[in-house]
Design a protein around this motif. Sequence first.
Motif, PDB file in Angstrom:
ATOM      1  N   THR A 162       0.805  -1.226   0.000  1.00 12.47           N
ATOM      2  CA  THR A 162       0.000   0.000   0.000  1.00 12.47           C
ATOM      3  C   THR A 162       0.837   1.274   0.000  1.00 12.47           C
ATOM      4  OG1 THR A 162      -0.100   0.145   2.423  1.00 12.47           O
ATOM      5  CG2 THR A 162      -1.767  -1.224   1.313  1.00 12.47           C
ATOM      6  N   GLY A 163       2.098   1.162   0.398  1.00 16.60           N
ATOM      7  CA  GLY A 163       2.925   2.358   0.508  1.00 16.60           C
ATOM      8  C   GLY A 163       2.702   3.142   1.787  1.00 16.60           C
ATOM      9  N   LYS A 164       1.734   2.725   2.626  1.00 15.83           N
ATOM     10  CA  LYS A 164       1.513   3.391   3.908  1.00 15.83           C
ATOM     11  C   LYS A 164       2.802   3.373   4.721  1.00 15.83           C
ATOM     12  CE  LYS A 164      -3.064   4.150   3.932  1.00 15.83           C
ATOM     13  NZ  LYS A 164      -3.708   5.448   4.244  1.00 15.83           N
ATOM     14  N   ALA A 165       3.043   4.470   5.459  1.00 17.09           N
ATOM     15  CA  ALA A 165       4.291   4.556   6.203  1.00 17.09           C
ATOM     16  C   ALA A 165       4.058   5.235   7.547  1.00 17.09           C
ATOM     17  CB  ALA A 165       5.334   5.331   5.405  1.00 17.09           C
ATOM     18  N   TRP A 166       4.826   4.782   8.545  1.00 15.35           N
ATOM     19  CA  TRP A 166       4.835   5.448   9.836  1.00 15.35           C
ATOM     20  C   TRP A 166       6.229   5.370  10.413  1.00 15.35           C
ATOM     21  CZ3 TRP A 166       5.561   3.267  14.819  1.00 15.35           C
ATOM     22  CH2 TRP A 166       5.652   1.877  14.863  1.00 15.35           C
ATOM     23  N   ALA A 167       6.513   6.213  11.389  1.00 12.95           N
ATOM     24  CA  ALA A 167       7.864   6.251  11.960  1.00 12.95           C
ATOM     25  C   ALA A 167       7.800   6.410  13.462  1.00 12.95           C
ATOM     26  CB  ALA A 167       8.676   7.378  11.341  1.00 12.95           C
ATOM     27  N   TYR A 168       8.829   5.857  14.113  1.00 14.92           N
ATOM     28  CA  TYR A 168       9.000   5.962  15.560  1.00 14.92           C
ATOM     29  C   TYR A 168      10.305   6.689  15.814  1.00 14.92           C
ATOM     30  CZ  TYR A 168       9.134   4.592  20.499  1.00 14.92           C
ATOM     31  OH  TYR A 168       9.144   4.598  21.869  1.00 14.92           O
ATOM     32  N   CYS A 169      10.218   7.864  16.442  1.00  8.07           N
ATOM     33  CA  CYS A 169      11.390   8.700  16.693  1.00  8.07           C
ATOM     34  C   CYS A 169      11.266   9.223  18.120  1.00  8.07           C
ATOM     35  CB  CYS A 169      11.436   9.840  15.667  1.00  8.07           C
ATOM     36  SG  CYS A 169      12.904  10.879  15.740  1.00  8.07           S
ATOM     37  N   SER A 170      11.690   8.418  19.081  1.00 12.49           N
ATOM     38  CA  SER A 170      11.403   8.698  20.488  1.00 12.49           C
ATOM     39  C   SER A 170      12.387   9.651  21.137  1.00 12.49           C
ATOM     40  CB  SER A 170      11.377   7.393  21.292  1.00 12.49           C
ATOM     41  OG  SER A 170      12.651   6.765  21.250  1.00 12.49           O
ATOM     42  N   ASP A 171      13.633   9.685  20.680  1.00 10.70           N
ATOM     43  CA  ASP A 171      14.689  10.432  21.371  1.00 10.70           C
ATOM     44  C   ASP A 171      15.505  11.232  20.363  1.00 10.70           C
ATOM     45  OD1 ASP A 171      15.344   8.969  24.428  1.00 10.70           O
ATOM     46  OD2 ASP A 171      13.940   8.034  23.050  1.00 10.70           O
ATOM     47  N   SER A 172      15.079  12.453  20.096  1.00 11.51           N
ATOM     48  CA  SER A 172      15.783  13.255  19.102  1.00 11.51           C
ATOM     49  C   SER A 172      15.541  14.731  19.348  1.00 11.51           C
ATOM     50  CB  SER A 172      15.324  12.887  17.683  1.00 11.51           C
ATOM     51  OG  SER A 172      13.974  13.275  17.479  1.00 11.51           O
ATOM     52  N   ILE A 173      16.407  15.559  18.758  1.00 12.22           N
ATOM     53  CA  ILE A 173      16.287  17.006  18.850  1.00 12.22           C
ATOM     54  C   ILE A 173      17.153  17.624  17.764  1.00 12.22           C
ATOM     55  CG2 ILE A 173      18.203  17.363  20.484  1.00 12.22           C
ATOM     56  CD1 ILE A 173      16.410  19.415  21.947  1.00 12.22           C
ATOM     57  N   ASN A 174      16.763  18.797  17.301  1.00 10.48           N
ATOM     58  CA  ASN A 174      17.564  19.553  16.328  1.00 10.48           C
ATOM     59  C   ASN A 174      17.987  18.700  15.140  1.00 10.48           C
ATOM     60  OD1 ASN A 174      17.448  22.017  17.602  1.00 10.48           O
ATOM     61  ND2 ASN A 174      19.392  21.771  18.684  1.00 10.48           N
ATOM     62  N   LEU A 175      17.052  18.014  14.531  1.00 13.06           N
ATOM     63  CA  LEU A 175      17.411  17.158  13.406  1.00 13.06           C
ATOM     64  C   LEU A 175      17.795  18.002  12.198  1.00 13.06           C
ATOM     65  CD1 LEU A 175      14.662  14.373  13.497  1.00 13.06           C
ATOM     66  CD2 LEU A 175      16.918  14.396  14.582  1.00 13.06           C
ATOM     67  N   PRO A 176      18.940  17.705  11.575  1.00 11.99           N
ATOM     68  CA  PRO A 176      19.258  18.360  10.312  1.00 11.99           C
ATOM     69  C   PRO A 176      18.374  17.812   9.202  1.00 11.99           C
ATOM     70  CG  PRO A 176      20.890  16.701  10.799  1.00 11.99           C
ATOM     71  CD  PRO A 176      19.987  16.773  11.997  1.00 11.99           C
ATOM     72  N   GLU A 177      18.401  18.433   8.052  1.00  7.14           N
ATOM     73  CA  GLU A 177      17.507  18.039   6.966  1.00  7.14           C
ATOM     74  C   GLU A 177      17.689  16.577   6.577  1.00  7.14           C
ATOM     75  OE1 GLU A 177      14.605  17.699   4.487  1.00  7.14           O
ATOM     76  OE2 GLU A 177      14.895  19.477   5.730  1.00  7.14           O
ATOM     77  N   THR A 178      18.921  16.096   6.570  1.00  3.23           N
ATOM     78  CA  THR A 178      19.149  14.700   6.169  1.00  3.23           C
ATOM     79  C   THR A 178      18.464  13.725   7.112  1.00  3.23           C
ATOM     80  OG1 THR A 178      21.237  14.735   7.404  1.00  3.23           O
ATOM     81  CG2 THR A 178      21.346  15.171   5.026  1.00  3.23           C
ATOM     82  N   GLN A 179      18.335  14.097   8.402  1.00  2.00           N
ATOM     83  CA  GLN A 179      17.685  13.223   9.378  1.00  2.00           C
ATOM     84  C   GLN A 179      16.173  13.434   9.426  1.00  2.00           C
ATOM     85  OE1 GLN A 179      19.701  13.557  13.181  1.00  2.00           O
ATOM     86  NE2 GLN A 179      21.706  13.236  12.268  1.00  2.00           N
ATOM     87  N   LYS A 180      15.700  14.560   8.906  1.00  2.00           N
ATOM     88  CA  LYS A 180      14.257  14.797   8.797  1.00  2.00           C
ATOM     89  C   LYS A 180      13.659  14.073   7.597  1.00  2.00           C
ATOM     90  CE  LYS A 180      14.355  19.511  10.685  1.00  2.00           C
ATOM     91  NZ  LYS A 180      14.162  20.940  10.325  1.00  2.00           N
ATOM     92  N   ALA A 181      14.472  13.826   6.572  1.00  2.00           N
ATOM     93  CA  ALA A 181      13.952  13.304   5.304  1.00  2.00           C
ATOM     94  C   ALA A 181      13.101  12.040   5.471  1.00  2.00           C
ATOM     95  CB  ALA A 181      15.102  13.069   4.324  1.00  2.00           C
ATOM     96  N   PRO A 182      13.510  11.052   6.296  1.00  3.18           N
ATOM     97  CA  PRO A 182      12.683   9.844   6.434  1.00  3.18           C
ATOM     98  C   PRO A 182      11.356  10.082   7.152  1.00  3.18           C
ATOM     99  CG  PRO A 182      14.966   9.402   7.051  1.00  3.18           C
ATOM    100  CD  PRO A 182      14.819  10.878   6.958  1.00  3.18           C
TER     101      PRO A 182
END
Length: 257
Positions: A162-182
């Motif tokens: 289906t292409g449906k997507a979700w993400a788990y990002c429990s411990d993060s801060i100040n993400l640069p663009e490369t880390q925001k992309a997913p």
Amino acid sequence: MEITFLGQGDSLGTPRVYCGCGVCEEARTTGANRRLRSSLWLREEGEQPLLLDCGPDWREQMESVGARGASRALLTHAHFDHIGGLVDWADACRWTDSTADVHAPLEVLEEVRERFPWIGSRLKMHANDGGMVYGRWNIRPWKVNHGKNGYAYAYRFQHQDTGKAWAYCSDSINLPETQKAPLRGLDLLVLGTSFVLEPYPMETRSVYDMKEGLALAEEVGAGRVLFTHLSHDVDVRRDYNLPAHVRLAETGMTVTV
């Protein structure tokens, strides 16, 4: 996929033993604010449940879903509130003469082995830096900035059909663009936000607050957002005027993607 929140608390949980604030006192009485350390229980048709993080509340969390153990898990990083239950899990496997599989990026597994070198005979470690598959879901880990606490990993789950997507990002801060992309193009984002508005200097911090989390969720265009990793600063009795598609995670809450 069914996603159940076994816990949605920060590293100390709520109530904090030393604390007499209104949130902690409420957690000791009616318990609306009582929070175990952050962990998920994932279920996919035709597959054994998948545990996401294994903190020191593992025993109580397994009892909460009526499970007598787990057969596999994902780990985000090797901080104690995310791996403290591995010792209990390994001991349970010893008593039942069984083994289980733990998946994480190699550097996380190396830290786990260094801290708990005796558990490897029961918990088999598998590096998943290149991704892995759970049922019809492709799972991709990526490294994220954890502020003063170094690094953690987040996970993106994408359905093969289906292409449906979700993400788990429990411990993060100040993400640069490369880390925001997913985080872009998600139907659901589960994001750690320890405080409503964290008052401490940025160089001392390690997790987004709710104001920053809302800005990040808007930037990446997440369809639904659930805030987890909540500290005793967050009071579920209050109305934070969150947008309709944003909620605070609750113990036992189950959502479907």
